[in-house]
Design a protein around this motif. Structure first.
Motif, short mmCIF file in Angstrom:
data_model
loop_
_atom_site.label_atom_id
_atom_site.label_comp_id
_atom_site.label_asym_id
_atom_site.label_seq_id
_atom_site.Cartn_x
_atom_site.Cartn_y
_atom_site.Cartn_z
N PHE B 200 0.82 -1.21 0.00
CA PHE B 200 0.00 0.00 0.00
C PHE B 200 0.86 1.27 0.00
O PHE B 200 0.37 2.37 -0.21
N ARG B 201 2.14 1.11 0.24
CA ARG B 201 3.04 2.26 0.22
C ARG B 201 3.97 2.20 -0.98
O ARG B 201 4.37 3.23 -1.52
N LEU B 202 4.32 1.01 -1.39
CA LEU B 202 5.20 0.83 -2.55
C LEU B 202 4.76 -0.45 -3.27
O LEU B 202 5.18 -1.54 -2.91
N PRO B 203 3.92 -0.32 -4.30
CA PRO B 203 3.45 -1.53 -5.00
C PRO B 203 4.64 -2.31 -5.56
O PRO B 203 5.58 -1.73 -6.08
N LYS B 204 4.55 -3.63 -5.42
CA LYS B 204 5.68 -4.47 -5.83
C LYS B 204 5.93 -4.41 -7.33
O LYS B 204 7.04 -4.60 -7.79
N ASN B 205 4.87 -4.14 -8.12
CA ASN B 205 5.11 -4.06 -9.57
C ASN B 205 6.01 -2.88 -9.91
O ASN B 205 6.74 -2.91 -10.90
N ILE B 206 5.99 -1.85 -9.07
CA ILE B 206 6.90 -0.70 -9.27
C ILE B 206 8.34 -1.17 -9.12
O ILE B 206 9.22 -0.84 -9.92
N VAL B 207 8.58 -1.96 -8.07
CA VAL B 207 9.93 -2.47 -7.84
C VAL B 207 10.34 -3.39 -8.99
O VAL B 207 11.45 -3.28 -9.52
N HIS B 208 9.42 -4.26 -9.39
CA HIS B 208 9.74 -5.19 -10.48
C HIS B 208 10.09 -4.42 -11.77
O HIS B 208 11.02 -4.79 -12.48
N GLU B 209 9.32 -3.35 -12.02
CA GLU B 209 9.59 -2.57 -13.24
C GLU B 209 10.98 -1.94 -13.19
O GLU B 209 11.70 -1.91 -14.18
N GLN B 210 11.35 -1.43 -12.00
CA GLN B 210 12.65 -0.79 -11.90
C GLN B 210 13.77 -1.83 -12.05
O GLN B 210 14.79 -1.56 -12.67
N VAL B 211 13.53 -3.02 -11.51
CA VAL B 211 14.52 -4.10 -11.65
C VAL B 211 14.60 -4.53 -13.11
O VAL B 211 15.69 -4.71 -13.66
N ASP B 212 13.43 -4.65 -13.75
CA ASP B 212 13.42 -5.05 -15.16
C ASP B 212 14.18 -4.04 -16.02
O ASP B 212 14.85 -4.41 -16.99
N GLN B 213 14.05 -2.78 -15.64
CA GLN B 213 14.75 -1.76 -16.42
C GLN B 213 16.27 -1.92 -16.28
O GLN B 213 17.00 -1.80 -17.26
N LEU B 214 16.70 -2.24 -15.06
CA LEU B 214 18.14 -2.47 -14.86
C LEU B 214 18.58 -3.70 -15.66
O LEU B 214 19.67 -3.72 -16.24
N ARG B 215 17.72 -4.70 -15.70
CA ARG B 215 18.05 -5.91 -16.45
C ARG B 215 18.19 -5.56 -17.93
O ARG B 215 19.11 -6.02 -18.60
N ALA B 216 17.26 -4.71 -18.40
CA ALA B 216 17.32 -4.30 -19.81
C ALA B 216 18.61 -3.52 -20.10
O ALA B 216 19.11 -3.55 -21.22
N MET B 217 19.13 -2.86 -19.07
CA MET B 217 20.38 -2.12 -19.25
C MET B 217 21.59 -3.04 -19.21
O MET B 217 22.71 -2.60 -19.43
N GLY B 218 21.37 -4.31 -18.90
CA GLY B 218 22.47 -5.26 -18.92
C GLY B 218 22.89 -5.81 -17.58
O GLY B 218 23.82 -6.62 -17.50
N VAL B 219 22.22 -5.40 -16.49
CA VAL B 219 22.58 -5.93 -15.18
C VAL B 219 22.10 -7.39 -15.08
O VAL B 219 20.98 -7.70 -15.48
N GLU B 220 22.98 -8.26 -14.59
CA GLU B 220 22.59 -9.67 -14.39
C GLU B 220 22.19 -9.86 -12.93
O GLU B 220 22.76 -9.23 -12.04
N PHE B 221 21.23 -10.75 -12.71
CA PHE B 221 20.78 -11.00 -11.34
C PHE B 221 20.83 -12.50 -11.05
O PHE B 221 20.49 -13.30 -11.91
N GLU B 222 21.24 -12.85 -9.85
CA GLU B 222 21.18 -14.25 -9.42
C GLU B 222 20.55 -14.28 -8.03
O GLU B 222 21.12 -13.75 -7.07
#
Lengths: 294, 482
Positions: B200-222
Motif C-alpha cells: 500500500f506504500r510501494l506496489p511491488k510491480n513498481i519495484v519489479h519494473e525498476q529491476v526489469d529496467q536495470l536488467r534491460a540495461m544489462g545488469v545480471e541478477f542471481e
C-alpha cells in the motif's frame, strides 16, 4: 530453477531427492540445511541436507510428508524442478576427535544425523548409532548408517523390526552398562531430543541436538526461528541449528512450532480437496509428523 | 530579467507562484484503504503535476538539490514538467537517481529536498516527491527508455544484495560499461523494497519494473545466493574473477527487547511480520502457502516509532485487527517515521500510545500473547542521539490486552559476510567499516554501503551510498589504484 536429478521413495511417505545445485553442493558441510520454495505461491521451508556431491553438483534431501508443501514436494520426480533452493545455511556440525560418540536418529531425523555421523567417523571417532522408527517400513538409511558406525542399534515402536522400544531405551542401556561416551548427537522429533538430553544430563555427557523451529529467510533477517537456549534468544538459522541439548528450552520450541497448526491443517485440507488421491508410497497415516524438519 | 527567468518556461511571476496552494495528492479514502493493500496515494494527474510544478520558485541556489542525498537536479526536472516534457523530466532525474518511482514514494522528503524548500517560509513546500513520482510513473507507462551505456570495459563487478544501495550501484556501473552481477539471498529482487515496505506504500510491480529496467540495461541478477554461505567474497574475487565487490546487504538481525514473554506465540519481529505479508503474500493465505496468524477482531500493537513500525501496524489493520496501537517510548516529535505515514496512519484509525514502554509480554495461559504490561514515560535530558531520553514514571504500570505484538525497535549487524571474508574490518557493533567518501572497506577491491555500514537508515541514504560507491568503484577499475 533447480532440477531434480533423482527422486525415490525410501519409505512410505519419505522421499529422497537429488537436486542439481552446484554452488550449494560445493559448500555443504554436515549439519547444514537448505530452504526451498516449490513454486510462485509456495512457502519457504527448511530441510537438512542429507548428502552432497560436489563433483556432480548435486545435493540430496530426505523429505517426510507432513503438510501441503511436503506433499507437493513428494509428488515431484526426476526431471521436475524446484523454483528456489538456497543454502547451505546454518553452522556446520562441530567435527573433531571426541572419542566415543553416540548418534541418535529418530524417524526422518536419521537422514539429518547421517552426514554428521559420517563426518564424525571420518574424524576418527568411535561411532555408536541408534536409529528408531515407527515400524519396519519406516526404517531409513540402515545400510548407510551401518557403514559409518562401529555399532548400529535399531528400534521400532511396534517391534516389527529389530528391537521393540524407543531409541532412548537403547541409550539408557549404554548408560547402565557404563559405556564410555564423550558426545551424544540427537536428531529427531522434539520429544525424542528432549528425552535424550534428560538421560545424559546427570552424567554431564555433552549432548548436541538439531532444532527445527519455524523459519522464513534462513539468514537471520526475520528472527522467527528464535529459540531459548540457556535463557537467551538464539536464532536457529545463524546460531544453530545445533545447540547444547542441556540448555535448550524444549517447551518453548514445542509451543512456538504450534503457532500455525490450524493454518497448516486448513492448507492441507484444501489441497487434498483439489487433489486426486495419489497412490504411490503414501500411507493413510502419513499425515502425522515423526519429527525432523518438515 | 535574471538568467533564471529567461530559461524558465514558467509564465508566472514569483508572487503568483506563491499564491498557488500545494496540490493535494489524491488518496484512497481512509475508511476504504484501511481494509485493502492497494496503494494509498493515487498519484498526480498531468494537470495536477503541472499546477504543482508552477509553484517552484526556481531559486538561483537550489537548496533542494544540495539537500538531496543523491543530488537530483530538482529545479531542472521541475522546469521540464512545466514545459510539458515529462519524459525529459524523467531522464533528468535518472541522471542522478536510478530508482525514481521508488524514492518518489518512500523518501522522507521533509528531511531533505522539501525540508529546505523556500516555499516552506510562505506556506507549504513544493511537492517534490509527488512530482518525482509523477514523472517516474509517466515514464514507466510510456515505456521507459534506458539511458545510454558506455562501451564495455571488460571489468566485472559483483554486487551483494539487491536492495536500494545494490540496485543503485548496479545501475550506475552498468552505465559506465562494467559487467555487473547482483547476488540476492531471497527469491525476489529488491531487498527491503519487497520484503519490508508494504504494497500500500510501494506496489511491488513498481519495484519489479525498476529491476526489469536495470536488467534491460544489462545488469545480471542471481537469486537464492547467500553470499558468505553459498559463495564467499574471497571466492567471488579469486575463483569467479570479479574485479570489485560491493556489499549492500542491508539491515541485519532484528533486535528484541529482552523482556519476559518474548517467546510467546503472537510476538513477532517487524521483519518476520512484514516478510510474511509482503514477500510471502501471507495475507492471501491459503491462496499462497505461507501462513499468517489470523488478525481478524484481534488487538495488535507495534512497538517502535519508525517507518517499519507504521508499515507493520497499518498492515495489521488491513488484515482485520480490531484495535491497532503504536507504542512508542518517546513523544510524537521524536518519532523517526515520515510525516506523511504518521498522518495516513492516524487517518486510518491507528491509535498512538506515546511515552509508553513495554516491560513484559503477558501470556493468555495457553502459550499465546494475552497482553502487554507497560510503563508510562516522561522525557528527561537529551541522550547520545540528541533526542530527549525517556524516563519511566514510577508507579505508572498498566496492562493492555493484546493478541499480537510486533517489535520494530531496529536491527543489529548480520555477521554472515564479515565472518567469512578475510581482511574485512568491522566496527565495535559489527557493521562493516567503509570510508564515508569512497565507501572503500579495509579489503582491496571491496566496497560497502547502506545499512550494513551505517546501521538502520533510509532508502535514499542507502542509494546515496550506492552512488558514492559506484563512482569510487569506477575510479578503482579505471586506475587500478587503491
Amino acid at each position: 530453477m533447480f532440477r531434480i536429478a533423482n527422486a525415490e521413495f525410501i519409505a512410505p511417505g519419505i522421499k529422497r531427492f537429488e537436486i542439481e545445485a552446484p554452488r550449494i553442493a560445493r559448500k555443504h558441510q554436515a549439519g547444514q540445511f537448505v530452504i526451498l520454495r516449490l513454486h510462485e505461491r509456495g512457502e519457504r521451508i527448511p530441510i537438512t541436507i542429507e548428502n552432497s556431491n560436489p563433483a556432480c553438483g548435486t545435493i540430496s534431501i530426505v523429505v517426510q510428508l507432513v503438510g501441503k508443501t511436503t506433499r507437493q514436494l513428494n509428488l515431484l520426480n526426476a526431471g521436475d524442478s524446484i523454483l528456489d533452493v538456497v543454502g547451505p545455511l546454518g553452522k556446520p556440525s562441530e567435527i573433531a576427535l571426541f572419542g566415543s560418540v553416540v548418534v541418535v536418529g529418530g524417524g526422518v531425523g536419521v537422514a539429518m544425523a547421517y552426514p554428521t555421523a559420517t563426518a564424525l567417523k571420518r574424524a576418527g571417532n568411535r561411532v555408536i548409532s541408534i536409529i528408531g522408527a515407527r515400524n519396519r517400513g519406516s526404517v531409513i538409511l540402515e545400510r548407510e548408517m551401518r557403514q559409518v558406525s562401529d555399532e548400529l542399534m535399531i528400534t521400532t515402536d511396534d517391534g516389527s523390526y529389530a528391537e521393540k522400544g524407543l531409541v532412548t531405551d537403547k541409550l539408557q542401556e549404554l548408560l547402565d552398562n557404563h559405556t564410555h561416551i564423550d558426545l551424544v548427537l540427537a536428531v529427531g522429533p522434539i520429544p525424542m531430543m528432549r528425552a535424550v538430553a534428560e538421560l545424559t544430563r546427570k552424567d554431564h555427557i555433552r549432548t548436541i541436538v538439531s532444532l527445527n523451529p519455524i523459519m522464513i529467510d534462513g539468514t537471520g533477517m526475520c528472527g522467527g526461528c528464535r529459540v531459548l537456549v540457556d535463557g537467551r534468544s538464539q536464532f536457529a538459522c545463524v546460531d544453530g541449528p545445533e545447540f547444547d541439548g542441556h540448555l535448550v528450552d524444549f517447551a518453548v520450541l514445542t509451543q512456538r512450532n504450534s503457532t500455525y497448526r490450524d493454518a497448516e491443517k486448513r492448507s492441507m485440507e484444501e489441497f487434498q480437496h483439489e487433489l486426486e488421491p495419489v497412490a504411490a508410497g503414501i500411507p493413510d497415516d502419513a499425515g502425522c509428523a515423526q519429527g525432523g524438519r518438515r | 530579467m535574471t538568467p533564471v527567468a529567461t530559461r524558465s518556461p514558467n509564465p508566472l511571476h514569483l508572487k503568483e507562484r506563491i499564491k498557488i496552494p500545494r496540490q493535494h495528492m489524491p488518496e484512497q479514502p481512509a475508511e476504504e484503504r484501511a481494509h485493502n493493500f492497494t496503494e494509498v496515494n493515487l498519484g498526480y494527474s498531468a494537470e495536477l503535476a503541472r499546477q504543482e510544478a508552477l509553484r517552484c520558485l526556481e531559486c538561483e541556489k537550489p537548496t533542494c538539490m544540495d539537500k538531496c542525498p543523491v543530488g537530483v537536479k530538482v529545479r531542472e526536472f521541475v522546469r521540464l514538467i512545466v514545459a510539458g516534457d515529462f519524459l525529459g523530466a524523467a531522464a533528468k532525474i535518472r541522471e542522478d537517481n536510478v530508482l525514481p518511482a521508488i524514492t518518489g514514494r518512500v523518501c522522507p522528503q521533509e528531511d531533505h529536498c522539501e525540508g529546505s524548500c523556500k516555499l516552506c517560509k510562505k506556506g507549504e513546500s513544493l511537492g517534490i516527491g509527488y512530482l518525482e513520482r509523477f514523472v517516474a510513473d509517466y515514464e514507466q507507462r510510456m515505456g521507459a527508455i534506458s539511458p545510454p551505456t558506455a562501451s564495455a570495459t571488460g571489468k566485472r563487478v559483483a554486487v551483494v544484495g539487491s536492495g536500494p544501495s545494490g540496485l543503485t550501484v548496479a545501475g550506475d556501473l552498468v552505465q559506465r560499461g562494467h559487467q555487473v552481477r547482483v547476488f540476492e539471498a531471497l527469491h525476489e529482487l529488491g531487498g527491503v523494497l519487497v520484503y519490508g515496505i508494504p504494497e500500500f506504500r510501494l506496489p511491488k510491480n513498481i519495484v519489479h519494473e525498476q529491476v526489469d529496467q536495470l536488467r534491460a540495461m544489462g545488469v545480471e541478477f542471481e537469486t537464492d545466493v547467500v553470499v558468505g554461505k553459498t559463495v564467499t567474497i574471497d571466492e567471488l574475487m579469486e575463483e569467479e574473477h570479479y574485479d570489485a565487490v560491493f556489499i549492500g546487504t542491508g539491515a541485519g538481525l532484528p533486535l528484541f527487547m529482552n523482556i519476559p514473554g518474548e517467546h510467546l506465540n503472537g510476538v513477532y519481529s517487524a521483519n518476520e511480520f512484514l516478510t510474511r505479508i509482503n514477500l510471502m503474500k501471507a495475507y492471501q493465505f491459503p491462496k499462497y502457502d505461507q501462513p499468517m496468524v489470523d488478525l481478524h477482531g484481534k488487538d495488535v500493537a507495534v512497538i517502535g516509532g519508525g517507518n517499519t513500525a507504521l508499515d507493520a501496524i497499518r498492515s495489521a489493520l488491513r488484515l482485520g485487527a480490531r484495535k491497532a496501537y503504536v507504542i512508542y517510548r518517546r513523544s510524537e516529535a521524536e518519532m523517526p517515521a515520515r510525516a506523511e505515514e504518521v498522518r495516513h496512519a492516524r487517518q486510518e484509525g491507528i491509535e498512538f500510545r506515546m511515552l509508553t514502554s513495554p516491560i513484559e509480554f503477558l501470556s493468555d495461559g495457553k502459550g499465546w500473547l494475552g497482553g502487554l504490561r507497560c510503563m508510562s514515560m516522561q522525557l528527561g535530558e537529551p541522550d547520545a542521539s540528541g533526542r530527549r531520553r525517556p524516563v519511566p514514571i514510577p508507579g505508572s504500570e498498566f496492562e493492555l490486552p493484546l493478541s499480537v505484538a510486533v517489535i520494530a525497535i531496529g536491527t543489529s549487524a548480520n555477521p554472515v559476510i564479515q565472518s567469512t571474508t578475510t581482511g574485512l574490518a568491522t566496527d565495535t557493533r559489527g557493521y562493516i567499516q567503509a570510508d564515508t567518501l569512497t565507501q572503500r572497506t579495509s579489503r582491496k577491491g571491496v566496497f560497502a554501503g547502506g545499512d550494513i555500514v551505517t546501521g538502520t537508515a533510509t532508502v535514499i541514504l542507502a542509494m546515496a551510498a550506492g552512488r558514492r560507491s559506484a563512482k569510487s568503484i569506477h575510479e578503482y577499475l579505471s586506475t587500478g589504484l587503491w
